[in-house]
Design an enzyme around this catalytic site. Sequence first.
Site, PDB file in Angstrom:
ATOM      1  N   ASP A  86       0.655  -1.339   0.101  1.00  0.00           N
ATOM      2  CA  ASP A  86      -0.217   0.302  -0.310  1.00  0.00           C
ATOM      3  C   ASP A  86       0.764   1.483  -0.129  1.00  0.00           C
ATOM      4  OD1 ASP A  86      -2.409  -1.648   0.315  1.00  0.00           O
ATOM      5  OD2 ASP A  86      -2.985  -0.852   1.874  1.00  0.00           O
ATOM      6  N   GLU A 122       1.161   0.247  -4.672  1.00  0.00           N
ATOM      7  CA  GLU A 122       0.295   1.857  -5.129  1.00  0.00           C
ATOM      8  C   GLU A 122       1.662   2.736  -5.550  1.00  0.00           C
ATOM      9  OE1 GLU A 122      -4.042   1.232  -2.763  1.00  0.00           O
ATOM     10  OE2 GLU A 122      -1.661   2.177  -1.510  1.00  0.00           O
TER      11      GLU A 122
END
Length: 151
Positions: A86, A122
């Site tokens: 993430d 990401e």
Amino acid sequence: MNWKLIAAVAAGLVTAGLVYVWTQNVKNEQTAYAFMRLLPDQKRYYINDTGCGNTVNLSHPRVLQLVMDSLRYWVAAYHVDGFRFDLGVTLGREGNGYDVGSGFFDAIRQDPVLSRVKLYSEPWDVGPGGYQLGNMPPGKMNSRMKSLEPR
């Protein structure tokens, strides 16, 4: 916690999703100084490039070692062959902002175990210059995977 069950489940995974970029608030200030990024000119304030909490300080050698050791452990103990991170831009933040040659990315490239696993991330966070699609480390971390995940 049933570690045998976790090991059995993880052995079947191809990619594990991990969050190494933020922590909850802590009361021990010495821990905070080591593990969290602080404003350089006002060390009593935490940096929050994640929008989720205090940003982990991967520029600190012990914090980087902790993350690298835990990643290697997942590969060795649970046979995980890839990771999805993430807020991957936060992993590459140094004192002057995002750096594609950050200590974390360099450590991954040089590691005999982790340089061989699949890595996705990401390509953004909420910090300055936080959208880095196409500017993550070559061949490994550029990912639009979030939009491809099952709903």
